[in-house]
Design a protein around this motif. Structure first.
Motif, PDB file in Angstrom:
ATOM      1  N   ASP A  21       0.815  -1.218   0.000  1.00 57.16           N
ATOM      2  CA  ASP A  21       0.000   0.000   0.000  1.00 57.16           C
ATOM      3  C   ASP A  21       0.852   1.273   0.000  1.00 57.16           C
ATOM      4  N   SER A  22       0.203   2.371  -0.329  1.00 57.86           N
ATOM      5  CA  SER A  22       0.878   3.662  -0.324  1.00 57.86           C
ATOM      6  C   SER A  22       1.362   4.017   1.080  1.00 57.86           C
ATOM      7  N   ALA A  23       2.537   4.608   1.148  1.00 59.00           N
ATOM      8  CA  ALA A  23       3.121   5.151   2.387  1.00 59.00           C
ATOM      9  C   ALA A  23       3.567   4.106   3.405  1.00 59.00           C
ATOM     10  N   VAL A  24       3.689   2.852   2.976  1.00 59.57           N
ATOM     11  CA  VAL A  24       4.223   1.843   3.905  1.00 59.57           C
ATOM     12  C   VAL A  24       5.737   1.953   4.020  1.00 59.57           C
ATOM     13  N   GLY A  25       6.358   2.679   3.076  1.00 59.41           N
ATOM     14  CA  GLY A  25       7.806   2.887   3.133  1.00 59.41           C
ATOM     15  C   GLY A  25       8.606   2.152   2.073  1.00 59.41           C
ATOM     16  N   LYS A  26       7.968   1.778   0.971  1.00 59.24           N
ATOM     17  CA  LYS A  26       8.663   1.043  -0.093  1.00 59.24           C
ATOM     18  C   LYS A  26       9.856   1.828  -0.644  1.00 59.24           C
ATOM     19  N   SER A  27       9.617   3.100  -0.975  1.00 61.86           N
ATOM     20  CA  SER A  27      10.688   3.904  -1.584  1.00 61.86           C
ATOM     21  C   SER A  27      11.820   4.157  -0.602  1.00 61.86           C
ATOM     22  N   ASN A  28      11.468   4.314   0.661  1.00 61.46           N
ATOM     23  CA  ASN A  28      12.517   4.540   1.664  1.00 61.46           C
ATOM     24  C   ASN A  28      13.311   3.275   1.982  1.00 61.46           C
ATOM     25  N   LEU A  29      12.663   2.116   1.885  1.00 60.89           N
ATOM     26  CA  LEU A  29      13.415   0.862   2.058  1.00 60.89           C
ATOM     27  C   LEU A  29      14.455   0.749   0.946  1.00 60.89           C
ATOM     28  N   PHE A  38      17.450   8.193   3.878  1.00 59.17           N
ATOM     29  CA  PHE A  38      16.070   8.157   4.361  1.00 59.17           C
ATOM     30  C   PHE A  38      15.480   9.546   4.203  1.00 59.17           C
ATOM     31  N   ASN A  39      14.237   9.614   3.746  1.00 63.18           N
ATOM     32  CA  ASN A  39      13.580  10.898   3.564  1.00 63.18           C
ATOM     33  C   ASN A  39      12.298  10.927   4.393  1.00 63.18           C
ATOM     34  N   ALA A  40      12.271  11.786   5.398  1.00 63.78           N
ATOM     35  CA  ALA A  40      11.118  11.857   6.295  1.00 63.78           C
ATOM     36  C   ALA A  40       9.909  12.485   5.604  1.00 63.78           C
ATOM     37  N   HIS A  41      10.136  13.164   4.483  1.00 63.16           N
ATOM     38  CA  HIS A  41       9.039  13.843   3.796  1.00 63.16           C
ATOM     39  C   HIS A  41       8.931  13.394   2.350  1.00 63.16           C
ATOM     40  N   SER A  42       9.142  12.103   2.119  1.00 58.11           N
ATOM     41  CA  SER A  42       9.141  11.646   0.733  1.00 58.11           C
ATOM     42  C   SER A  42       7.743  11.723   0.138  1.00 58.11           C
ATOM     43  N   LYS A  43       7.713  12.031  -1.147  1.00 57.26           N
ATOM     44  CA  LYS A  43       6.429  12.119  -1.856  1.00 57.26           C
ATOM     45  C   LYS A  43       6.039  10.743  -2.376  1.00 57.26           C
ATOM     46  N   ALA A  44       4.757  10.573  -2.603  1.00 59.88           N
ATOM     47  CA  ALA A  44       4.273   9.321  -3.178  1.00 59.88           C
ATOM     48  C   ALA A  44       4.951   9.100  -4.534  1.00 59.88           C
ATOM     49  N   THR A  45       5.307   7.874  -4.784  1.00 62.18           N
ATOM     50  CA  THR A  45       5.932   7.531  -6.063  1.00 62.18           C
ATOM     51  C   THR A  45       4.894   7.632  -7.182  1.00 62.18           C
ATOM     52  N   ILE A  46       5.334   8.157  -8.307  1.00 61.32           N
ATOM     53  CA  ILE A  46       4.478   8.202  -9.496  1.00 61.32           C
ATOM     54  C   ILE A  46       5.173   7.385 -10.572  1.00 61.32           C
ATOM     55  N   ALA A  70       4.222   2.875  -7.308  1.00 63.78           N
ATOM     56  CA  ALA A  70       3.277   3.535  -6.417  1.00 63.78           C
ATOM     57  C   ALA A  70       2.321   2.527  -5.790  1.00 63.78           C
ATOM     58  N   GLY A  71       2.014   2.731  -4.525  1.00 66.87           N
ATOM     59  CA  GLY A  71       0.980   1.934  -3.887  1.00 66.87           C
ATOM     60  C   GLY A  71      -0.393   2.390  -4.337  1.00 66.87           C
ATOM     61  N   GLN A  72      -0.502   3.660  -4.696  1.00 66.25           N
ATOM     62  CA  GLN A  72      -1.794   4.213  -5.116  1.00 66.25           C
ATOM     63  C   GLN A  72      -2.092   3.822  -6.548  1.00 66.25           C
ATOM     64  N   ASN A 126       7.247  -3.088   7.852  1.00 70.44           N
ATOM     65  CA  ASN A 126       8.159  -1.931   7.980  1.00 70.44           C
ATOM     66  C   ASN A 126       7.704  -0.982   9.093  1.00 70.44           C
ATOM     67  N   LYS A 127       8.572  -0.082   9.459  1.00 72.22           N
ATOM     68  CA  LYS A 127       8.371   0.946  10.504  1.00 72.22           C
ATOM     69  C   LYS A 127       8.370   0.321  11.900  1.00 72.22           C
ATOM     70  N   CYS A 128       9.209  -0.684  12.114  1.00 71.17           N
ATOM     71  CA  CYS A 128       9.240  -1.335  13.423  1.00 71.17           C
ATOM     72  C   CYS A 128       9.806  -0.406  14.499  1.00 71.17           C
ATOM     73  N   ASP A 129      10.304   0.761  14.092  1.00 63.79           N
ATOM     74  CA  ASP A 129      10.696   1.782  15.083  1.00 63.79           C
ATOM     75  C   ASP A 129       9.473   2.375  15.776  1.00 63.79           C
ATOM     76  N   LEU A 130       8.287   2.216  15.182  1.00 61.57           N
ATOM     77  CA  LEU A 130       7.065   2.797  15.760  1.00 61.57           C
ATOM     78  C   LEU A 130       6.383   1.822  16.726  1.00 61.57           C
ATOM     79  N   SER A 156      13.033  -1.362   9.613  1.00 61.70           N
ATOM     80  CA  SER A 156      12.812   0.075   9.741  1.00 61.70           C
ATOM     81  C   SER A 156      13.736   0.787   8.758  1.00 61.70           C
ATOM     82  N   ALA A 157      13.138   1.457   7.796  1.00 61.25           N
ATOM     83  CA  ALA A 157      13.946   2.259   6.865  1.00 61.25           C
ATOM     84  C   ALA A 157      14.486   3.472   7.611  1.00 61.25           C
ATOM     85  N   LEU A 158      13.787   3.881   8.679  1.00 58.10           N
ATOM     86  CA  LEU A 158      14.225   5.039   9.458  1.00 58.10           C
ATOM     87  C   LEU A 158      15.516   4.752  10.210  1.00 58.10           C
TER      88      LEU A 158
HETATM   89  P1  GTP Z   1       4.007   5.202  -2.289  1.00 59.87           P
HETATM   90  O1  GTP Z   1       5.112   5.640  -3.176  1.00 59.87           O
HETATM   91  O2  GTP Z   1       2.882   6.183  -2.236  1.00 59.87           O
HETATM   92  O3  GTP Z   1       3.496   3.839  -2.635  1.00 59.87           O
HETATM   93  O4  GTP Z   1       4.585   5.109  -0.760  1.00 59.87           O
HETATM   94  P2  GTP Z   1       5.867   4.328  -0.240  1.00 59.87           P
HETATM   95  O5  GTP Z   1       5.446   2.968   0.189  1.00 59.87           O
HETATM   96  O6  GTP Z   1       6.967   4.413  -1.227  1.00 59.87           O
HETATM   97  O7  GTP Z   1       6.248   5.124   1.094  1.00 59.87           O
HETATM   98  P3  GTP Z   1       7.481   6.111   1.346  1.00 59.87           P
HETATM   99  O8  GTP Z   1       8.778   5.384   1.278  1.00 59.87           O
HETATM  100  O9  GTP Z   1       7.348   7.291   0.469  1.00 59.87           O
HETATM  101  O10 GTP Z   1       7.247   6.500   2.875  1.00 59.87           O
HETATM  102  C1  GTP Z   1       6.031   7.069   3.326  1.00 59.87           C
HETATM  103  C2  GTP Z   1       6.255   7.813   4.631  1.00 59.87           C
HETATM  104  O11 GTP Z   1       6.649   6.895   5.665  1.00 59.87           O
HETATM  105  C3  GTP Z   1       7.362   8.878   4.556  1.00 59.87           C
HETATM  106  O12 GTP Z   1       6.981   9.967   5.334  1.00 59.87           O
HETATM  107  C4  GTP Z   1       8.553   8.180   5.176  1.00 59.87           C
HETATM  108  O13 GTP Z   1       9.451   9.082   5.767  1.00 59.87           O
HETATM  109  C5  GTP Z   1       7.886   7.287   6.229  1.00 59.87           C
HETATM  110  N1  GTP Z   1       8.656   6.067   6.516  1.00 59.87           N
HETATM  111  C6  GTP Z   1       9.163   5.185   5.628  1.00 59.87           C
HETATM  112  N2  GTP Z   1       9.790   4.184   6.243  1.00 59.87           N
HETATM  113  C7  GTP Z   1       9.689   4.423   7.575  1.00 59.87           C
HETATM  114  C8  GTP Z   1      10.143   3.742   8.735  1.00 59.87           C
HETATM  115  O14 GTP Z   1      10.786   2.677   8.711  1.00 59.87           O
HETATM  116  N3  GTP Z   1       9.822   4.300   9.945  1.00 59.87           N
HETATM  117  C9  GTP Z   1       9.118   5.454  10.056  1.00 59.87           C
HETATM  118  N4  GTP Z   1       8.870   5.921  11.285  1.00 59.87           N
HETATM  119  N5  GTP Z   1       8.685   6.125   8.969  1.00 59.87           N
HETATM  120  C10 GTP Z   1       8.962   5.622   7.742  1.00 59.87           C
END
Ligand code: GTP
Ligand code: MG
Length: 175
Positions: A21-29, A38-46, A70-72, A126-130, A156-158
């Motif tokens: 799904d969108s925003a699960v952190g695929k691009s940051n992984l 790592f980008n804390a403000h990454s945009k959705a992938t297109i 993109a997840g979307q 992902n996001k096991c830091d949370l 955790s990509a973070l």
């Molecule tokens: P789409 O491109 O829309 O499919 O999303 P995505 O799955 O690529 O997600 P993306 O990597 O853009 O991350 C979405 C948000 O989650 C961003 O704000 C990231 O900074 C945050 N994020 C990603 N990985 C982690 C993580 O491991 N921990 C935390 N706390 N935040 C994360």
């Protein structure tokens, strides 16, 4: 998978896809693995992006071409082209958002439909830091992975937990 002779040495190229799904952190992984970023403000992938990562496995030069889309639905690349030739897949959910875990079955169905070549699959929580806002337990993740015959890892990509391990387990399994 392709293999050819390159000045006597063997070279392997593996295509791996990241879905979920969108925003699960695929691009940051992917950026954490490929560039240690790592980008804390990454945009959705297109559309679709990919990175090629070199690995040395038992003296062989292995290249993993890792695809990220993109997840979307509305931003996604052509589905069949995205999966074509993939031999590995990371199916990602966000441990702090239950709905993303519930979507895993749908992503697995799509994977099954479009890629008959996929040999190595890993379920990634992902996001096991949370930990403080965890909504999916480790046991639930592991149980689903076992049921579907996938590897399982929380990442955790973070803070980088298990990111390298997750990708390299998939790559090694293919190899
Ligand atoms: P789409 O491109 O829309 O499919 O999303 P995505 O799955 O690529 O997600 P993306 O990597 O853009 O991350 C979405 C948000 O989650 C961003 O704000 C990231 O900074 C945050 N994020 C990603 N990985 C982690 C993580 O491991 N921990 C935390 N706390 N935040 C994360
Ligand atoms: Mg993305």
């Amino acid at each position: 998978m392709s293999s050819d002779d390159d000045e006597g040495g063997e070279e392997y190229l593996f295509k791996i896809v990241i879905i979920g799904d969108s925003a699960v952190g695929k691009s940051n992984l992917l950026s954490r693995y490929a560039r240690n970023e790592f980008n804390a403000h990454s945009k959705a992938t297109i559309g679709v992006e990919f990175q090629t990562q070199n690995m040395d496995i038992d003296g062989k030069d292995v290249k993993a071409q890792i695809w990220d889309t993109a997840g979307q639905e509305r931003f996604r690349a052509v589905t069949s082209a995205y999966y074509r030739g993939a031999v590995g897949a990371l199916v990602v959910y966000d441990i702090s958002r239950r709905s993303t875990f519930e979507s895993v079955a749908r992503w697995l169905d799509e994977l099954k439909i479009h890629s008959d070549t996929t040999v190595a699959r890993m379920l990634v929580g992902n996001k096991c830091d949370l930990e403080s806002i965890r909504a999916v337990s480790v046991e639930e993740g592991r149980a689903l992975a076992e049921k579907e015959g996938l590897f399982f890892m929380e990442t955790s990509a973070l803070d980088s937990t298990n990111v390298k391990t997750a990708f390299e387990m998939v790559i090694r399994d293919i190899y």
